[in-house]
Design an enzyme around this catalytic site. Structure first.
Site, mmCIF file in Angstrom:
data_model
loop_
_atom_site.group_PDB
_atom_site.id
_atom_site.type_symbol
_atom_site.label_atom_id
_atom_site.label_comp_id
_atom_site.label_asym_id
_atom_site.label_seq_id
_atom_site.Cartn_x
_atom_site.Cartn_y
_atom_site.Cartn_z
ATOM 1 N N LYS A 80 0.727 -1.243 -0.017
ATOM 2 C CA LYS A 80 -0.112 0.041 0.085
ATOM 3 C C LYS A 80 0.767 1.202 -0.071
ATOM 4 O O LYS A 80 0.278 2.201 -0.441
ATOM 5 C CB LYS A 80 -1.074 0.142 1.124
ATOM 6 N N ASP A 81 2.020 1.153 0.369
ATOM 7 C CA ASP A 81 3.120 2.240 0.302
ATOM 8 C C ASP A 81 3.642 2.468 -1.012
ATOM 9 O O ASP A 81 4.469 3.473 -0.929
ATOM 10 C CB ASP A 81 4.093 2.093 1.434
ATOM 11 N N ARG A 118 -7.353 8.513 5.045
ATOM 12 C CA ARG A 118 -8.749 7.735 4.647
ATOM 13 C C ARG A 118 -9.288 7.282 5.917
ATOM 14 O O ARG A 118 -10.466 7.375 6.208
ATOM 15 C CB ARG A 118 -8.108 6.540 4.033
ATOM 16 N N ARG A 119 -8.596 6.648 7.014
ATOM 17 C CA ARG A 119 -8.976 6.438 8.220
ATOM 18 C C ARG A 119 -9.783 7.694 9.044
ATOM 19 O O ARG A 119 -10.576 7.371 9.778
ATOM 20 C CB ARG A 119 -7.833 5.855 9.129
ATOM 21 N N ARG A 131 2.101 9.245 14.349
ATOM 22 C CA ARG A 131 3.202 8.580 13.501
ATOM 23 C C ARG A 131 3.970 7.858 14.528
ATOM 24 O O ARG A 131 3.804 7.772 15.656
ATOM 25 C CB ARG A 131 3.996 9.689 12.924
ATOM 26 N N ARG A 148 2.847 3.559 19.051
ATOM 27 C CA ARG A 148 1.257 4.021 18.918
ATOM 28 C C ARG A 148 0.360 3.122 20.011
ATOM 29 O O ARG A 148 -0.327 3.792 20.742
ATOM 30 C CB ARG A 148 0.653 3.573 17.423
ATOM 31 N N CYS A 178 -1.374 7.463 -2.035
ATOM 32 C CA CYS A 178 -1.463 6.309 -0.997
ATOM 33 C C CYS A 178 -2.362 7.138 0.224
ATOM 34 O O CYS A 178 -2.454 6.641 1.192
ATOM 35 C CB CYS A 178 -0.288 5.670 -0.688
#
Length: 302
Positions: free
Chosen positions: A65-66, A113-114, A131, A137, A226
């Protein structure tokens, strides 16, 4: 490093060769600025690609996805291993789910997106730009700085941290980034090592390659990066290849959806790829016709 180690072990076994891991630090690893502000597409891939072209390594492993959607003239996608769980996961204090988070809860994520999806599902909670690696996280939830974080289920699984998940989000309601859960093994275009080619063939998964191709062609067709608020899901069921894509406004107040299916002539890689391209064209045309470009403006560089 965790996912690269897993792939290197599979390549080593298939090639009957020893493989040396070459750690490379990317801009996406070191910067704590938002993805959009540091360029979005490619910030995790550029340094890896430079090392590959320079001959510092022979293979690089990306989170698919990156990876930018545009082809690189000197590199090619050598293999796409079988996809892991493509869903997003909520990791929250006190076992909260998206539905049960208290009003005003602080939810960390670095993904536009999230953020948009969170705004659509729970406009009463607060998205906090975040980040850092997975442990960093999750640590913000454990310390009480955040009430929850949104992460990729696949990454949690690869690091053995699936126990932190309190809510796995359905792809039907919460589509994820094109290619999420899949890895991309990239090599030089003129790579001539036969043992490596055999190893790449051994780890490549035809169905995963076709489904992520369909998803990424949506991203390319919309000329979005992306970091754009776009989700896409492709899967095969009962001889049909399905593709659904969603485009969100930044705040999640608006969502456009397009879903189509096609019947590949066979399960061969070529026929699956043809069906994926056909589906992506239809989905992109419908989304653009309904005003998707107004929700997710084209990115200057893919």
């Amino acid at each position: 490093m965790a996912q690269t180690r897993q792939i290197s072990e599979r390549l080593a076994k298939a090639a009957k060769a020893e493989i040396e891991l070459v750690p490379i630090t990317t801009q996406g690893d070191t910067s704590r600025a938002s993805l959009a502000s540091i360029g979005g597409t490619g910030v995790f891939a550029a340094a890896l690609r430079e090392a590959l072209l320079a001959g510092e390594c022979d293979v690089v492993v990306h989170s698919l996805k990156d990876l930018p959607t545009a082809e690189h003239e000197g590199l090619r996608l050598g293999a796409v291993p079988k996809r892991a769980d493509a869903r997003d996961a909520l990791c929250a204090r006190d076992g909260f789910t998206i539905a049960t988070l208290p009003e005003g809860a602080r939810v960390g994520t670095g993904s536009p997106r999230r953020i948009a999806q969170l705004g659509a599902a729970r406009p009463d909670v607060i998205a906090v730009d975040l980040r850092g690696n997975i442990d960093t996280r999750l640590g913000k939830v454990e310390s009480g700085e955040l009430d929850a974080v949104l992460l990729a289920a696949a990454g949690l699984g690869r690091l053995g941290r699936s126990d932190a998940v309190t809510d796995l989000l359905s792809l039907g309601d919460w589509p994820t980034a094109p290619g999420q859960g899949a890895l991309a093994i990239e090599v030089r275009r003129e790579q001539g090592d036969r043992a490596l080619e055999r190893a790449l063939d051994a780890v490549d998964h035809t169905m995963t390659r076709a489904t992520v191709l369909a998803e990424r062609l949506v991203l390319a067709g919309l000329e979005a990066g992306c970091s754009a608020p776009i989700g896409a899901t492709a899967f095969m069921e009962d001889e049909l290849l399905f593709l659904s894509a969603s485009v969100y406004s930044a705040d999640g107040a608006r969502r456009l959806v397009s879903s189509h299916a096609a019947t590949p002539e066979s399960r061969s890689a070529a026929d699956l790829a043809d069906a994926a391209r056909d589906l992506a064209q239809r989905v992109v045309a419908e989304l653009l016709g309904n005003g998707a470009a107004d929700l997710a403006p084209p990115e200057e560089s893919l």
